[in-house]
Design a protein around this motif. Sequence first.
Motif, PDB file in Angstrom:
ATOM      1  N   THR A 115      39.670  42.799  44.275  1.00 50.21           N
ATOM      2  CA  THR A 115      40.677  42.547  43.238  1.00 50.21           C
ATOM      3  C   THR A 115      42.089  42.769  43.631  1.00 50.21           C
ATOM      4  O   THR A 115      43.119  42.166  43.214  1.00 50.21           O
ATOM      5  CB  THR A 115      40.471  43.317  42.214  1.00 50.21           C
ATOM      6  OG1 THR A 115      40.037  44.756  42.420  1.00 50.21           O
ATOM      7  CG2 THR A 115      38.854  42.967  41.712  1.00 50.21           C
TER       8      THR A 115
ATOM      9  N   ASN B   5      42.900  41.065  47.470  1.00 53.46           N
ATOM     10  CA  ASN B   5      42.647  39.501  47.173  1.00 53.46           C
ATOM     11  C   ASN B   5      41.644  38.930  48.500  1.00 53.46           C
ATOM     12  O   ASN B   5      42.068  37.827  48.853  1.00 53.46           O
ATOM     13  CB  ASN B   5      43.798  38.898  47.145  1.00 53.46           C
ATOM     14  CG  ASN B   5      44.609  39.251  45.758  1.00 53.46           C
ATOM     15  OD1 ASN B   5      43.896  39.173  44.690  1.00 53.46           O
ATOM     16  ND2 ASN B   5      45.781  39.154  45.939  1.00 53.46           N
TER      17      ASN B   5
ATOM     18  N   LEU C 275      34.668  35.995  32.878  1.00 48.52           N
ATOM     19  CA  LEU C 275      35.705  36.004  33.974  1.00 48.52           C
ATOM     20  C   LEU C 275      34.598  35.020  35.095  1.00 48.52           C
ATOM     21  O   LEU C 275      35.289  34.455  35.957  1.00 48.52           O
ATOM     22  CB  LEU C 275      36.148  37.186  34.565  1.00 48.52           C
ATOM     23  CG  LEU C 275      35.011  38.101  35.254  1.00 48.52           C
ATOM     24  CD1 LEU C 275      35.178  37.895  36.734  1.00 48.52           C
ATOM     25  CD2 LEU C 275      35.261  39.449  34.833  1.00 48.52           C
TER      26      LEU C 275
ATOM     27  N   ASN D  16      35.699  31.564  34.140  1.00 52.49           N
ATOM     28  CA  ASN D  16      36.991  31.023  34.375  1.00 52.49           C
ATOM     29  C   ASN D  16      37.796  32.388  34.740  1.00 52.49           C
ATOM     30  O   ASN D  16      38.356  32.918  33.462  1.00 52.49           O
ATOM     31  CB  ASN D  16      37.661  30.014  33.470  1.00 52.49           C
ATOM     32  CG  ASN D  16      38.987  29.638  33.971  1.00 52.49           C
ATOM     33  OD1 ASN D  16      40.019  30.245  34.260  1.00 52.49           O
ATOM     34  ND2 ASN D  16      39.239  28.481  33.599  1.00 52.49           N
ATOM     35  N   GLU D  17      38.302  32.749  35.706  1.00 44.71           N
ATOM     36  CA  GLU D  17      38.732  34.037  35.941  1.00 44.71           C
ATOM     37  C   GLU D  17      40.261  34.069  35.323  1.00 44.71           C
ATOM     38  O   GLU D  17      40.714  35.045  34.692  1.00 44.71           O
ATOM     39  CB  GLU D  17      38.780  34.571  37.330  1.00 44.71           C
ATOM     40  CG  GLU D  17      39.447  35.961  37.457  1.00 44.71           C
ATOM     41  CD  GLU D  17      39.144  36.438  38.947  1.00 44.71           C
ATOM     42  OE1 GLU D  17      39.790  37.548  39.328  1.00 44.71           O
ATOM     43  OE2 GLU D  17      38.478  35.744  39.761  1.00 44.71           O
ATOM     44  N   GLU D  18      41.166  33.066  35.608  1.00 43.50           N
ATOM     45  CA  GLU D  18      42.268  32.911  35.206  1.00 43.50           C
ATOM     46  C   GLU D  18      42.485  32.918  33.603  1.00 43.50           C
ATOM     47  O   GLU D  18      43.224  33.427  32.952  1.00 43.50           O
ATOM     48  CB  GLU D  18      43.035  31.743  36.027  1.00 43.50           C
ATOM     49  CG  GLU D  18      44.535  31.660  35.408  1.00 43.50           C
ATOM     50  CD  GLU D  18      44.971  30.446  36.251  1.00 43.50           C
ATOM     51  OE1 GLU D  18      46.493  30.037  36.025  1.00 43.50           O
ATOM     52  OE2 GLU D  18      44.232  29.606  37.026  1.00 43.50           O
ATOM     53  N   ALA D  19      41.695  32.153  33.103  1.00 43.72           N
ATOM     54  CA  ALA D  19      41.648  32.163  31.535  1.00 43.72           C
ATOM     55  C   ALA D  19      41.519  33.353  31.013  1.00 43.72           C
ATOM     56  O   ALA D  19      41.870  33.948  30.082  1.00 43.72           O
ATOM     57  CB  ALA D  19      40.511  30.905  31.010  1.00 43.72           C
TER      58      ALA D  19
ATOM     59  N   ARG E  85      41.872  36.558  32.319  1.00 39.58           N
ATOM     60  CA  ARG E  85      43.185  37.371  32.488  1.00 39.58           C
ATOM     61  C   ARG E  85      44.170  37.085  31.371  1.00 39.58           C
ATOM     62  O   ARG E  85      44.497  37.813  31.007  1.00 39.58           O
ATOM     63  CB  ARG E  85      43.423  37.116  33.804  1.00 39.58           C
ATOM     64  CG  ARG E  85      44.647  38.140  34.255  1.00 39.58           C
ATOM     65  CD  ARG E  85      45.283  37.790  35.741  1.00 39.58           C
ATOM     66  NE  ARG E  85      44.277  37.842  36.624  1.00 39.58           N
ATOM     67  CZ  ARG E  85      43.751  36.817  37.370  1.00 39.58           C
ATOM     68  NH1 ARG E  85      44.192  35.658  37.455  1.00 39.58           N
ATOM     69  NH2 ARG E  85      43.003  37.167  38.118  1.00 39.58           N
ATOM     70  N   PHE E  86      44.550  35.691  31.134  1.00 37.93           N
ATOM     71  CA  PHE E  86      45.243  35.545  30.132  1.00 37.93           C
ATOM     72  C   PHE E  86      44.928  35.839  28.722  1.00 37.93           C
ATOM     73  O   PHE E  86      45.707  35.878  27.847  1.00 37.93           O
ATOM     74  CB  PHE E  86      45.558  33.921  30.099  1.00 37.93           C
ATOM     75  CG  PHE E  86      46.517  33.386  31.549  1.00 37.93           C
ATOM     76  CD1 PHE E  86      47.649  34.452  31.697  1.00 37.93           C
ATOM     77  CD2 PHE E  86      46.030  32.381  32.055  1.00 37.93           C
ATOM     78  CE1 PHE E  86      48.290  33.879  32.750  1.00 37.93           C
ATOM     79  CE2 PHE E  86      46.958  31.891  33.355  1.00 37.93           C
ATOM     80  CZ  PHE E  86      48.142  32.842  33.740  1.00 37.93           C
ATOM     81  N   SER E  87      43.581  35.791  28.622  1.00 34.74           N
ATOM     82  CA  SER E  87      42.944  36.329  27.362  1.00 34.74           C
ATOM     83  C   SER E  87      43.056  37.878  27.146  1.00 34.74           C
ATOM     84  O   SER E  87      42.711  38.229  25.855  1.00 34.74           O
ATOM     85  CB  SER E  87      41.496  35.865  26.973  1.00 34.74           C
ATOM     86  OG  SER E  87      40.809  36.462  27.926  1.00 34.74           O
TER      87      SER E  87
ATOM     88  N   THR F 205      40.365  41.810  34.375  1.00 38.89           N
ATOM     89  CA  THR F 205      39.290  41.218  35.156  1.00 38.89           C
ATOM     90  C   THR F 205      39.381  42.053  36.481  1.00 38.89           C
ATOM     91  O   THR F 205      38.267  42.206  37.021  1.00 38.89           O
ATOM     92  CB  THR F 205      39.852  39.814  35.635  1.00 38.89           C
ATOM     93  OG1 THR F 205      41.012  39.915  36.253  1.00 38.89           O
ATOM     94  CG2 THR F 205      39.888  39.044  34.492  1.00 38.89           C
ATOM     95  N   ASN F 206      40.158  42.689  36.802  1.00 39.03           N
ATOM     96  CA  ASN F 206      40.062  43.671  38.265  1.00 39.03           C
ATOM     97  C   ASN F 206      39.086  44.739  37.794  1.00 39.03           C
ATOM     98  O   ASN F 206      38.142  45.119  38.687  1.00 39.03           O
ATOM     99  CB  ASN F 206      41.352  44.080  38.446  1.00 39.03           C
ATOM    100  CG  ASN F 206      42.346  43.203  39.138  1.00 39.03           C
ATOM    101  OD1 ASN F 206      41.998  42.142  39.379  1.00 39.03           O
ATOM    102  ND2 ASN F 206      43.618  43.658  39.237  1.00 39.03           N
TER     103      ASN F 206
END
Length: 323
Positions: free
Chosen positions: A106, A109, A191, A194-197, A199-201, A205-206
């Motif tokens: 995380t 990366n 996650l 969709n990890e990006e979605a 995170r934005f919500s 996620t980390n």
Amino acid sequence: MKKLAGISGLFLAVFVFTGVLEPNFLTGYNLQNTLRWTGLFGIISVGTAFVIITGGIDLSVGSVVGLVGVVTPMLLVGLGWPVWLTLVMVLAAVLLIGFVHGILVTRVNLQSFVVTLCGLLIYRGLARWITGDQTQGFGMAFDGLRQLAIGRIPVTHSFGLPIPFVILLVLAVASAVLLNCTVWGRYMKALGHNEEAARFSGINTNRMVTFAYIIGAVTAGLGGLLFALDVNSVQPAAQGSFYELYAIAAAVLGGCSLRGGEGSIAGVVIGAAVLRLLYNAINILGISTQLEFAIIGAVILCGVTADEMVKRLSAVRALRRAT
């Protein structure tokens, strides 16, 4: 539910087929032995499932099993540590392993494949180095502790549930509650999709990914302890070899998608049972053990392929109904 029904059907088919061809398969001793090994492999498979659900992979499971397997008797027998202190130190070690895996994935990366592949090599090398490649064991001591791996809970006069299988059931229920009935479980699935979605919500996620790797490391450590107590003679170079593949196979066979976001703990438990049932069938039917990996691999491939075909067929039918 369809995936669970499919893997359950496969389990039933193998069970009936083997029982018809070889009646000794249904003896109490053989069934108890199969349940014991299902429990041992199921424990490490449940932890691996959490990592896969979050979209990662853990290739270090077998080496963690081997490292814990040699360190535990070294501390208990070689250094004379008390049981409670040994267990605390082993728990701290696997917690640290899971935490480091999560941080590297995380924060740094790095790809989970690379991180855990390096872990596979590092932990195996450490196990061999600290023991001087010498076999470790508990000898005739610690019989009470060894009951965790070889003991049984009586059900009838001639049959008892192996304690590792009971531990698996308790772990599976707790894991299913965590995954399906808590916010953290929903976050993990989100996650994985969709990890990006996610995170934005607002999902951290980390933290979720790190938590998944900690669960995987702890279950691998628990499995390593039980495997060592079961065999009582642990070889640093061999203990736990390829166990990560069994764990991943059980998770995938049980319905976990390697893309992440999907998984059923009940399916993972049944997947582990199918693998051990196949192994037992190969032995009891007199099939050459050299074909073990080939047969298990073919069954897994057929099962996953059939599941994918059913999924595509269902999608086509849904599209036709919509139009």
